[in-house]
Design a protein around this motif. Structure first.
Motif, PDB file in Angstrom:
ATOM      1  N   PRO A 356      22.930 166.874  60.058  1.00 19.14           N
ATOM      2  CA  PRO A 356      22.500 167.356  61.377  1.00 19.14           C
ATOM      3  C   PRO A 356      22.023 166.257  62.310  1.00 19.14           C
ATOM      4  CG  PRO A 356      20.848 167.863  59.713  1.00 19.14           C
ATOM      5  CD  PRO A 356      22.019 167.290  58.981  1.00 19.14           C
ATOM      6  N   SER A 357      21.632 165.113  61.799  1.00 18.00           N
ATOM      7  CA  SER A 357      21.119 164.059  62.666  1.00 18.00           C
ATOM      8  C   SER A 357      22.207 163.446  63.529  1.00 18.00           C
ATOM      9  CB  SER A 357      20.442 162.976  61.826  1.00 18.00           C
ATOM     10  OG  SER A 357      21.367 162.420  60.894  1.00 18.00           O
ATOM     11  N   ILE A 358      23.425 163.302  62.983  1.00 17.91           N
ATOM     12  CA  ILE A 358      24.532 162.714  63.743  1.00 17.91           C
ATOM     13  C   ILE A 358      25.668 163.704  63.947  1.00 17.91           C
ATOM     14  CG2 ILE A 358      24.007 160.378  63.012  1.00 17.91           C
ATOM     15  CD1 ILE A 358      26.174 160.573  60.928  1.00 17.91           C
ATOM     16  N   GLY A 359      25.568 164.899  63.350  1.00 17.78           N
ATOM     17  CA  GLY A 359      26.590 165.917  63.541  1.00 17.78           C
ATOM     18  C   GLY A 359      27.883 165.633  62.817  1.00 17.78           C
ATOM     19  N   SER A 360      27.846 164.942  61.710  1.00 16.19           N
ATOM     20  CA  SER A 360      29.069 164.584  60.983  1.00 16.19           C
ATOM     21  C   SER A 360      29.301 165.556  59.826  1.00 16.19           C
ATOM     22  CB  SER A 360      28.984 163.157  60.442  1.00 16.19           C
ATOM     23  OG  SER A 360      27.916 163.038  59.518  1.00 16.19           O
ATOM     24  N   TYR A 361      30.577 165.733  59.512  1.00 15.71           N
ATOM     25  CA  TYR A 361      30.988 166.637  58.430  1.00 15.71           C
ATOM     26  C   TYR A 361      30.931 165.892  57.097  1.00 15.71           C
ATOM     27  CZ  TYR A 361      34.484 168.721  55.316  1.00 15.71           C
ATOM     28  OH  TYR A 361      35.149 169.211  54.236  1.00 15.71           O
ATOM     29  N   LEU A 362      30.410 166.571  56.049  1.00 14.71           N
ATOM     30  CA  LEU A 362      30.254 165.939  54.738  1.00 14.71           C
ATOM     31  C   LEU A 362      31.292 166.447  53.744  1.00 14.71           C
ATOM     32  CD1 LEU A 362      26.342 165.928  54.433  1.00 14.71           C
ATOM     33  CD2 LEU A 362      27.856 164.098  55.229  1.00 14.71           C
ATOM     34  N   ARG A 363      31.304 167.746  53.467  1.00 12.84           N
ATOM     35  CA  ARG A 363      32.254 168.274  52.489  1.00 12.84           C
ATOM     36  C   ARG A 363      32.389 169.789  52.629  1.00 12.84           C
ATOM     37  NH1 ARG A 363      30.405 167.171  46.548  1.00 12.84           N
ATOM     38  NH2 ARG A 363      30.685 165.077  47.375  1.00 12.84           N
ATOM     39  N   THR A 364      33.470 170.304  52.018  1.00  8.19           N
ATOM     40  CA  THR A 364      33.757 171.738  52.001  1.00  8.19           C
ATOM     41  C   THR A 364      33.853 172.211  50.562  1.00  8.19           C
ATOM     42  OG1 THR A 364      34.958 171.590  54.091  1.00  8.19           O
ATOM     43  CG2 THR A 364      35.364 173.532  52.731  1.00  8.19           C
ATOM     44  N   ILE A 365      33.261 173.363  50.281  1.00  5.64           N
ATOM     45  CA  ILE A 365      33.279 173.954  48.947  1.00  5.64           C
ATOM     46  C   ILE A 365      33.812 175.376  49.072  1.00  5.64           C
ATOM     47  CG2 ILE A 365      31.895 174.606  46.940  1.00  5.64           C
ATOM     48  CD1 ILE A 365      29.884 172.454  47.769  1.00  5.64           C
ATOM     49  N   ASP A 366      34.800 175.703  48.267  1.00  4.15           N
ATOM     50  CA  ASP A 366      35.362 177.052  48.284  1.00  4.15           C
ATOM     51  C   ASP A 366      34.324 178.057  47.804  1.00  4.15           C
ATOM     52  OD1 ASP A 366      37.758 176.045  49.177  1.00  4.15           O
ATOM     53  OD2 ASP A 366      38.609 175.851  47.173  1.00  4.15           O
ATOM     54  N   SER A 367      34.247 179.176  48.495  1.00  4.77           N
ATOM     55  CA  SER A 367      33.234 180.170  48.181  1.00  4.77           C
ATOM     56  C   SER A 367      33.780 181.547  48.507  1.00  4.77           C
ATOM     57  CB  SER A 367      31.946 179.899  48.977  1.00  4.77           C
ATOM     58  OG  SER A 367      30.992 180.918  48.777  1.00  4.77           O
ATOM     59  N   GLY A 368      32.978 182.561  48.173  1.00  4.78           N
ATOM     60  CA  GLY A 368      33.337 183.915  48.527  1.00  4.78           C
ATOM     61  C   GLY A 368      32.992 184.204  49.976  1.00  4.78           C
ATOM     62  N   ASP A 369      32.890 185.453  50.305  1.00  8.77           N
ATOM     63  CA  ASP A 369      32.556 185.853  51.670  1.00  8.77           C
ATOM     64  C   ASP A 369      31.050 185.709  51.857  1.00  8.77           C
ATOM     65  OD1 ASP A 369      32.602 186.810  54.180  1.00  8.77           O
ATOM     66  OD2 ASP A 369      33.634 188.678  53.732  1.00  8.77           O
ATOM     67  N   GLY A 370      30.607 184.486  52.185  1.00  9.76           N
ATOM     68  CA  GLY A 370      29.189 184.188  52.283  1.00  9.76           C
ATOM     69  C   GLY A 370      28.550 184.777  53.519  1.00  9.76           C
ATOM     70  N   LEU A 371      27.406 185.447  53.346  1.00  9.40           N
ATOM     71  CA  LEU A 371      26.662 186.030  54.454  1.00  9.40           C
ATOM     72  C   LEU A 371      25.352 185.320  54.724  1.00  9.40           C
ATOM     73  CD1 LEU A 371      27.152 189.832  53.671  1.00  9.40           C
ATOM     74  CD2 LEU A 371      28.523 188.376  55.154  1.00  9.40           C
ATOM     75  N   CYS A 372      24.770 184.664  53.734  1.00  7.30           N
ATOM     76  CA  CYS A 372      23.501 183.961  53.899  1.00  7.30           C
ATOM     77  C   CYS A 372      23.465 182.814  52.911  1.00  7.30           C
ATOM     78  CB  CYS A 372      22.306 184.906  53.700  1.00  7.30           C
ATOM     79  SG  CYS A 372      22.309 185.771  52.109  1.00  7.30           S
ATOM     80  N   GLY A 373      22.549 181.889  53.119  1.00  8.78           N
ATOM     81  CA  GLY A 373      22.469 180.723  52.251  1.00  8.78           C
ATOM     82  C   GLY A 373      21.073 180.146  52.207  1.00  8.78           C
ATOM     83  N   LEU A 374      20.856 179.294  51.205  1.00 13.91           N
ATOM     84  CA  LEU A 374      19.566 178.649  51.010  1.00 13.91           C
ATOM     85  C   LEU A 374      19.780 177.338  50.275  1.00 13.91           C
ATOM     86  CD1 LEU A 374      16.420 178.676  51.019  1.00 13.91           C
ATOM     87  CD2 LEU A 374      16.542 179.926  48.853  1.00 13.91           C
ATOM     88  N   ILE A 375      19.201 176.264  50.790  1.00  9.23           N
ATOM     89  CA  ILE A 375      19.231 174.960  50.131  1.00  9.23           C
ATOM     90  C   ILE A 375      17.908 174.775  49.399  1.00  9.23           C
ATOM     91  CG2 ILE A 375      19.439 172.474  50.447  1.00  9.23           C
ATOM     92  CD1 ILE A 375      21.073 172.979  52.933  1.00  9.23           C
ATOM     93  N   LEU A 376      17.972 174.607  48.094  1.00  7.56           N
ATOM     94  CA  LEU A 376      16.763 174.454  47.293  1.00  7.56           C
ATOM     95  C   LEU A 376      16.153 173.075  47.490  1.00  7.56           C
ATOM     96  CD1 LEU A 376      17.936 176.122  43.952  1.00  7.56           C
ATOM     97  CD2 LEU A 376      16.677 177.157  45.852  1.00  7.56           C
ATOM     98  N   PRO A 377      14.858 172.909  47.201  1.00  2.00           N
ATOM     99  CA  PRO A 377      14.245 171.585  47.293  1.00  2.00           C
ATOM    100  C   PRO A 377      14.973 170.556  46.431  1.00  2.00           C
ATOM    101  CG  PRO A 377      12.557 173.282  47.085  1.00  2.00           C
ATOM    102  CD  PRO A 377      13.873 173.970  46.879  1.00  2.00           C
TER     103      PRO A 377
END
Length: 537
Positions: A356-377
């Motif tokens: 988010p600091s520079i707005g650059s793309y890092l990676r893509t991971i295949d997933s299901g139909d995601g509605l919400c998310g959470l990044i753990l510590p």
């Protein structure tokens, strides 16, 4: 009303949206040199270097900071360095691609601009809008000339004819209108399409006009005939500058390139077609014992030309796997890590991570139909709630989904972390709010998982749970239900609750089975009084 949103302002690195390649509600166009591609990016315009595949500059109007940002809905380039862009508020801006500046702004439409087209000299600009009107603009004088009214629905495309003296417009009302620009009136209305007309174009010699609609066919005027072999819907079609090629973009990620035959070739092709028809007729006549002379008759001497004699399918190009970094479907949710160094966005079939600091793309991971998310510590793992009621555990470093936990009977609408411990809470449309705990495995092997998630307890609600939020001190939990109600619950820490229960049980056990105090003897009054004093204290 407290205007809390005024406390936030765009960060310098986040002024340009990242991950958006081109807006779906607008068209794209090459510049006059053909080396750059002009692609609308929401309210901005990205200039892409076609050879290098990078965005060299981003154009945005200087007045966008003073008024609400509006998306670009149409774009068209001229023979010079100027190009025009239409916006959702009905305004049109003329840009200089080389300088990267906005030369002028034209206002006249009451709805979003949906079609733009320059004449060959680039001195006139025709614009169509959702207000069903066509306006002709003087680009040199930076003023509007006149307005053409007659269509009953949105204008979809425009094209100039007869050296700029005629204008053909297409609309969603299924009609083509030919306008005389000298008398400023409609001279012809053409019908034939059964669905909305979305695109029109003409060859450089202006011999015919090709149109396409929502159904899988191309129509050529004044000859009406189906030409294409594919059954998919045509999205856009354009002639090249020399007029010998016609490209048709098909909705199924395919481009059909048709070659326009010259006079000698299409006459030869027509004769071969007639010769094959005569041979077939002679064969059928021989079966019924009839003598037929195919050389006699007017049909063989004067061949009838059809549209298929003028065009020949040259190539069929299919798009390979997409290499752009943006989402292909609607973004369902975004979440930041606890240290604000990582951003995760979920979509229909993929989870993407950004800086988010520079707005650059890092990676893509295949997933299901995601509605919400959470990044753990620690930013090692992430949780994604899906439409199927599961929680996907994603390893951010390896870019893989390591486990899928069946969490709810309905779609997981919201997920929130509890800051005072290693637990989180989820809400679903099955009327349940569930509490979970997670723990890291110190030395995971092939039989154990690096992150273990276990269910703790469940709270039943009256309706579908839409959003779950936890207070910073982890004392309150707020839930938003589908019946437009908000419920606030008091949460106690598990360890503290267990300690309170244990102390209450110990006190009850001691009071029930404690021996009764014996009466002191007559000579032991001081000693007994001292003991009773200790008990009461």
């Amino acid at each position: 009303m407290v205007k809390a949103y005024l406390r936030y302002e765009p960060v310098a690195a986040a002024t340009a949206p990242f991950g958006v390649i081109a807006s779906v509600d607008s068209s794209i166009s090459y510049d006059s040199s053909g080396k750059h591609l002009l692609a609308p990016v929401l309210e901005k315009i990205g200039v892409w270097n076609v050879r290098q595949g990078i965005c060299t500059k981003t154009l945005i109007s200087s007045s966008s900071s003073l008024c609400p940002s509006l998306a670009v809905t149409s774009i068209a380039s001229s023979q010079s360095s100027l190009f025009a862009s239409g916006y959702a508020d009905g305004s049109i801006r003329i840009w200089d691609c080389d300088k990267g500046t906005c030369e002028t702004t034209l206002n006249g439409h009451k709805g979003a601009v949906t079609a733009l087209r320059y004449n060959k000299l680039g001195s006139l600009l025709a614009s169509g809008s959702k207000d069903n009107d066509v306006i002709l603009w003087d680009v040199v004088g930076e003023a509007g000339l006149f307005r053409l009214q007659g269509h009953r629905d949105q204008i979809t495309d425009l094209v100039f004819l007869d050296s700029g003296k005629k204008l053909v417009s297409s609309s969603k009302d299924k009609f083509l209108r030919v306008w005389d620009l000298e008398t400023q009136h409609c001279m012809q209305i053409t019908s034939g399409h059964h669905t909305e007309i979305w695109s029109i174009d003409t060859d450089p010699e202006e011999r015919y006009v090709a149109t396409r609609s929502a159904n899988p066919e191309l129509r050529f005027y004044t000859i009406k005939h189906e030409l294409r072999q594919s059954k998919d819907r045509v999205a856009t079609m354009r002639f090249n500058k020399s007029g010998n090629l016609l490209a048709c973009q098909v909705a199924g990620k395919m481009v059909e390139i048709l070659r326009v035959l010259d006079e000698t070739e299409f006459k030869r092709k027509a004769k071969r077609r007639i010769h094959r028809k005569e041979k077939k007729f002679v064969k059928e006549a021989a079966d019924v014992n009839r003598d037929v002379n195919p050389s006699t008759g007017e049909e063989s001497s004067i061949p009838t030309l059809t549209v298929s004699d003028f065009f020949k399918l040259l190539h069929t190009l299919r798009a390979s796997k997409k290499t752009c970094s943006g989402h292909c479907y609607d973004v369902r949710s975004v979440t930041l890590s606890s240290d604000n160094t990582l951003l995760m966005s979920t979509s229909h079939n993929a989870v993407k991570f950004w800086n988010p600091s520079i707005g650059s793309y890092l990676r893509t991971i295949d997933s299901g139909d995601g509605l919400c998310g959470l990044i753990l510590p620690r930013n090692k793992y992430a949780l994604v709630g899906t439409k199927g009621g599961t929680i996907e555990i994603i390893d951010i470093r390896s870019g893989t989904c390591i486990d899928v936990v069946k969490a709810h009977g309905g779609s997981v609408r919201s997920i929130a972390t509890i800051l005072d411990g290693d637990d989180f809470v989820t809400g679903s449309e099955d009327h349940e709010v569930k509490f979970w705990e997670y723990q890291y495995t110190q030395q995971p092997d092939q039989h154990s998982k690096p992150l273990m998630v276990s269910h703790v307890r469940t709270t039943k609600m009256n309706d579908d749970v839409q959003v779950v939020a936890v207070s910073p001190d982890a004392k309150y939990i707020a839930t938003v239900l589908l019946d437009c109600t908000v419920k606030l619950c008091l949460k106690r820490k598990k360890k503290r609750l267990e300690q309170m229960l244990e102390s209450d049980l110990d006190n009850a056990f001691e009071n029930r089975y404690a021996p009764k105090e014996e009466l002191p003897e007559e000579r032991a009054v001081a000693l007994a009084g001292e003991k009773l004093k200790k008990n009461y204290s």
